[in-house]
Design a protein around this motif. Structure first.
Motif, PDB file in Angstrom:
ATOM      1  N   SER B 308       0.703  -1.288   0.086  1.00  0.00           N
ATOM      2  CA  SER B 308      -0.092   0.030   0.048  1.00  0.00           C
ATOM      3  C   SER B 308       0.902   1.239  -0.184  1.00  0.00           C
ATOM      4  O   SER B 308       1.528   1.466   0.792  1.00  0.00           O
ATOM      5  CB  SER B 308      -0.877  -0.131   1.286  1.00  0.00           C
ATOM      6  N   MET B 323      -0.331  -6.118   3.978  1.00  0.00           N
ATOM      7  CA  MET B 323      -0.565  -7.096   4.989  1.00  0.00           C
ATOM      8  C   MET B 323      -2.186  -6.760   5.742  1.00  0.00           C
ATOM      9  O   MET B 323      -2.637  -7.784   6.396  1.00  0.00           O
ATOM     10  CB  MET B 323       0.469  -7.294   6.097  1.00  0.00           C
ATOM     11  N   GLU B 324      -2.686  -5.737   5.496  1.00  0.00           N
ATOM     12  CA  GLU B 324      -4.012  -5.423   6.128  1.00  0.00           C
ATOM     13  C   GLU B 324      -5.051  -6.629   5.829  1.00  0.00           C
ATOM     14  O   GLU B 324      -5.130  -6.586   4.574  1.00  0.00           O
ATOM     15  CB  GLU B 324      -4.385  -4.211   5.936  1.00  0.00           C
ATOM     16  N   ASP B 355     -12.258  -6.334   1.665  1.00  0.00           N
ATOM     17  CA  ASP B 355     -12.399  -4.625   1.950  1.00  0.00           C
ATOM     18  C   ASP B 355     -11.189  -4.296   2.160  1.00  0.00           C
ATOM     19  O   ASP B 355     -10.989  -2.879   1.924  1.00  0.00           O
ATOM     20  CB  ASP B 355     -13.280  -4.839   3.230  1.00  0.00           C
ATOM     21  N   SER B 356     -10.092  -4.918   2.526  1.00  0.00           N
ATOM     22  CA  SER B 356      -8.794  -4.179   2.765  1.00  0.00           C
ATOM     23  C   SER B 356      -7.806  -4.366   1.665  1.00  0.00           C
ATOM     24  O   SER B 356      -6.633  -3.853   1.769  1.00  0.00           O
ATOM     25  CB  SER B 356      -8.097  -4.885   4.050  1.00  0.00           C
ATOM     26  N   MET B 358      -6.186  -3.717  -2.010  1.00  0.00           N
ATOM     27  CA  MET B 358      -5.787  -2.471  -2.680  1.00  0.00           C
ATOM     28  C   MET B 358      -6.987  -2.205  -3.775  1.00  0.00           C
ATOM     29  O   MET B 358      -7.483  -3.117  -4.240  1.00  0.00           O
ATOM     30  CB  MET B 358      -4.343  -2.751  -3.448  1.00  0.00           C
ATOM     31  N   GLU B 566     -11.137   5.523  -6.284  1.00  0.00           N
ATOM     32  CA  GLU B 566     -10.016   5.411  -5.261  1.00  0.00           C
ATOM     33  C   GLU B 566      -8.778   5.008  -5.635  1.00  0.00           C
ATOM     34  O   GLU B 566      -7.693   5.592  -5.124  1.00  0.00           O
ATOM     35  CB  GLU B 566     -10.745   4.080  -4.431  1.00  0.00           C
TER      36      GLU B 566
END
Lengths: 187, 572
Positions: B308, B323-324, B355-356, B358, B566
């Motif tokens: 990210s 890693m999220e 949801d997390s 990229m 986004e």
């Protein structure tokens, strides 16, 4: 239509017996042969269960290797991730706080040496593992707290590292619970 | 090469290598030839006799669909009431409550249609009885329904002129006894010896090394996780699905779960080539589908492995990638691969939280579900592709000025109308649903629902819109994965996605079966020099072009408001 319905009812009944009764019963019998007897493998110290081998737990004390942040606080009665997007400013504040906390407890570490896994939450909230780098970055703190040489701790991590599958597939990892159990056993 | 990439590549190669013999086996099973599993003969005979089924009785496409729909409606009613009263039924060691009517409605439909969208968490929202008698049961029979519908279409394609699609009951039962059940047993046993629970013991309570008291949910997990993937269902035993360490304990089980969910959709292609005796046709489709999958996979893996940019700015290192929402034992490469496999195929299980992901990955995941035919779910993937073929045949026919033909049958107005309706339906359901949800968030934030619209979104701005768009896309694709930050257990989401699920399941089954049935009845036109060759690479690329154009026209505006915006903002 009526003919189809009668057949449907009978077929549903017989398939329920096959798929929802016999299939799981057979597999629970197989489960008895596995480690943990199909109930999940546990880790014990002096005969007392302190955790499940595959379920991560919260480690925040300086004397232990920390585990990753968790969205469910490592309570395996539930599970889940933060579901935060990295475009979310509030989320980035949380990560910044985690970085600051880590630096306070590990003053000798530079920010760019912290691997992201230590400041991001896992998917399950129960991640049992760290990468070897995620464990080694904590060695200085533990050495100072426990008065053990850094070499010994690095060796311990190497011993506890599970290599990629067959040595070539997937990441290497260290189980944090097992690592901390052996850490407590060190004198 | 690094070990994470090597793991992904070898997983895909093993999948294809297993799909080839499995396809051969499946073709033999439905052709009634001798196979390894003939020991199931007595079981099948018993089932036929008990249920009063004559397995030799031929069915035309209307009878075939009547049988299919009748038993599916019966399961819907059965599942709804079982979930509604699960607290009063046995096998509930954790004392979990009943589902509310709107949640039971959603859950029953969701598993019936092979979607497995879950607006509850497995640890607290269902009991062991409903996990087995509703969830696991429906995971078997919904996969078998999809495969049976496809085999019906195969039967129509096989003959020059026929009214017979085969006997639905026989095909359906054999799918379970010869394919799904035996393979599930093998997979489940591998899981059990890799640490997946398989007992009826209830939730455990332990005191951790630091002295915290925590629970540990368990149960007869392994058998459900096997069919969850083999049947491209995807609904998790635990809330975190296959990211949960008891539902996916190590890299090896991760590979098995990936292979299990991909192998039948690919094997059905090879089975089709043998069964209808058009091998080249099947290989071309396999090639097109694989190229399509790779076009979604490569950008996803690149963006996950690069990590990210926002996290990089905070100054920490991302040695393996983002890693999220991911687990250390899988890493970003295998998580990125999984997120594409599970969305192009209608599985919807996850080993990381989408949801997390990229923004580029989120875009690719949604595109995978919108197209829904790069391999696709058990049986239904090829049915979706068949619709694209009909449209491609029609457009090619217009281009050369001839009545379009498919495998010796004239494709006429009626068939093309059905195909067009099925295609338009998806765009209508996804965009209509997302627009309605966005309207409530914007204008009626304080509706007195279990979760107020103002509290639905877990992330602000474009990503918040993506959470709603993803949910309807997943429901329409019968996928079941989610941007799980969405507060979806309330009457709006339970009812609206419930209707989307049922429409988007049965119309795309009825459509292709009807088209195949109608075509097969027509007079056979022998091939001539002017015939469009549907097994040529040119026609394959034509189909790909149709897929790209339809989906770009349908979804680009909606995607531009979500993941594309986004991603662009993140790049600045």
């Amino acid at each position: 239509m009526k003919k189809y319905l009668l057949t449907s009812i009978k077929l549903t009944a017989v398939l329920l017996v096959l798929l929802a009764v016999l299939y799981p019963l057979f597999l629970s019998a197989v489960g008895k042969l596995a480690r943990g007897k199909g109930n999940g493998e546990t880790v014990s110290i002096n005969g007392k269960v302190v955790g499940y081998a595959n379920i991560g737990q919260k480690f925040t004390q300086d004397k232990y290797f920390w585990s990753r942040p968790s969205a469910v606080n490592y309570d395996a009665a539930g599970s889940g991730g933060s579901n935060k997007a990295t475009s979310n400013p509030e989320y980035l504040k949380t990560v910044q706080d985690r970085i600051d906390t880590f630096l306070v407890h590990n003053p000798e570490i530079r920010k760019e040496d912290i691997p992201a896994e230590l400041v991001t939450a896992s998917g399950s909230g129960l991640d049992p593992d760290l990468s070897p780098a995620g464990a080694k970055v904590q060695v200085k703190r533990i050495a100072a707290t426990r008065h053990i040489s850094e070499d010994k701790l690095n060796n311990l991590i190497d011993e506890q590292t599970v290599k990629p599958l067959l040595g070539v597939f997937g990441p290497a990892k260290v189980n944090v619970l097992k690592l901390n159990v052996t850490l407590d056993e060190m004198k | 090469m690094n070990t994470e990439l090597a793991g992904v590549i070898v997983t895909f190669i093993i999948t294809v290598l297993l799909a080839i013999p499995l396809g051969r086996y499946i073709a033999k099973v439905f052709a009634g030839e001798r196979t390894l599993t003939d020991f199931m003969n007595p079981v099948e005979k018993f089932i036929y006799r008990f249920c009063g089924i004559d397995p030799q009785k031929e069915m035309n496409w209307k009878e075939f669909l009547k049988a299919l729909l009748t038993i599916n409606m019966l399961w819907l009613v059965y599942a709804f009431f079982t979930l509604l009263f699960q607290d009063k039924l046995p096998l509930n060691p954790d004392g979990n409550p009943a589902q509310t009517p709107d949640l039971a409605f959603n859950t029953a439909i969701s598993f019936l249609v092979n979607c497995d969208l879950q607006h509850y968490s497995g640890e607290s929202g269902v009991t062991y009885l409903t996990q087995l008698f509703v969830v696991t049961f429906l995971q078997f029979v919904s996969a078998a329904t999809g495969i049976a519908a496809l085999v019906g279409v195969f039967n129509a394609l096989k003959e020059k002129t026929t009214n017979n699609l085969g006997n639905f009951w026989q095909i359906f039962i054999k799918t379970i006894t010869r394919i799904l059940l035996p393979i599930s047993i093998v997979i489940a046993i591998i899981f059990i010896f890799n640490g997946m629970p398989s007992s009826f013991a209830g939730k455990d309570t332990i005191v951790t090394m630091q002295g915290d008291t925590v629970g540990v949910s368990r149960g007869p997990v392994a058998g459900m996780v096997a069919i969850k993937h083999l049947g491209t269902n995807g609904g998790g035993w635990f809330g975190a699905n296959s990211a949960h360490p008891l539902e996916n304990p190590n890299y090896f089980t991760g590979m098995i779960e990936l292979i299990a969910q991909t192998v039948i959709p690919i094997a059905m292609l090879f089975a089709m080539g043998l069964y209808i005796k058009r091998k080249k046709f099947a290989y071309v489709i396999f090639g097109i589908m694989t190229i399509g999958m790779l076009c979604l996979l490569v950008p996803t893996m690149v963006s996950e492995i690069s990590g990210s940019p926002a996290i990089s700015k905070l100054g920490v290192s991302q040695p393996t990638g983002a890693m999220e929402g991911k687990e250390v034992r899988f890493g970003p490469a295998a998580s990125g691969y999984w997120s594409i496999i599970t969305t192009v195929i209608s599985t919807g299980s996850v080993n990381s939280m989408h949801d997390s992901s990229m923004p580029v990955s989120g875009l690719m995941q949604m595109l995978g579900m919108m197209i829904n035919a790069f391999y696709g779910g058990c049986g239904v993937g090829i049915l979706n592709y068949y619709i694209y073929i009909i449209i491609a045949v029609f457009i090619s026919g217009l281009m050369v000025g001839r009545t379009p033909e498919l495998m010796g049958h004239k494709v006429e107005a009626r068939e093309v109308k059905i195909a067009a309706l099925v295609t338009l339906l998806s765009a209508f359901l996804i965009k209509g649903g997302a627009a309605l949800a966005a309207y409530f968030v914007a204008h009626h934030g304080d509706m007195a629902w279990a979760v107020k619209p103002s509290a639905w979104l877990n992330n602000p701005s474009y990503h918040g819109f993506s959470e709603m768009l993803y949910e309807f896309t997943s429901a329409n694709a019968n996928n079941g994965s989610g941007f799980e930050g969405l507060g979806d257990n309330n009457i709006f989401w339970n009812v609206s996605t419930g209707f989307v699920l049922i429409l988007a399941r049965f119309l795309p089954i009825i459509g292709p079966v009807a088209i195949a049935g109608l075509l097969a009845k027509k007079k056979f036109v022998p091939e001539s020099a002017g015939t469009l060759k549907t097994d040529s690479l040119t026609f394959g690329m034509m189909t790909m072009a149709v897929i790209l154009i339809i989906n770009a026209l349908s979804y680009f505006p909606a995607l531009a408001l979500g993941p594309i915006a986004e991603a662009l903002r993140g790049a600045n």
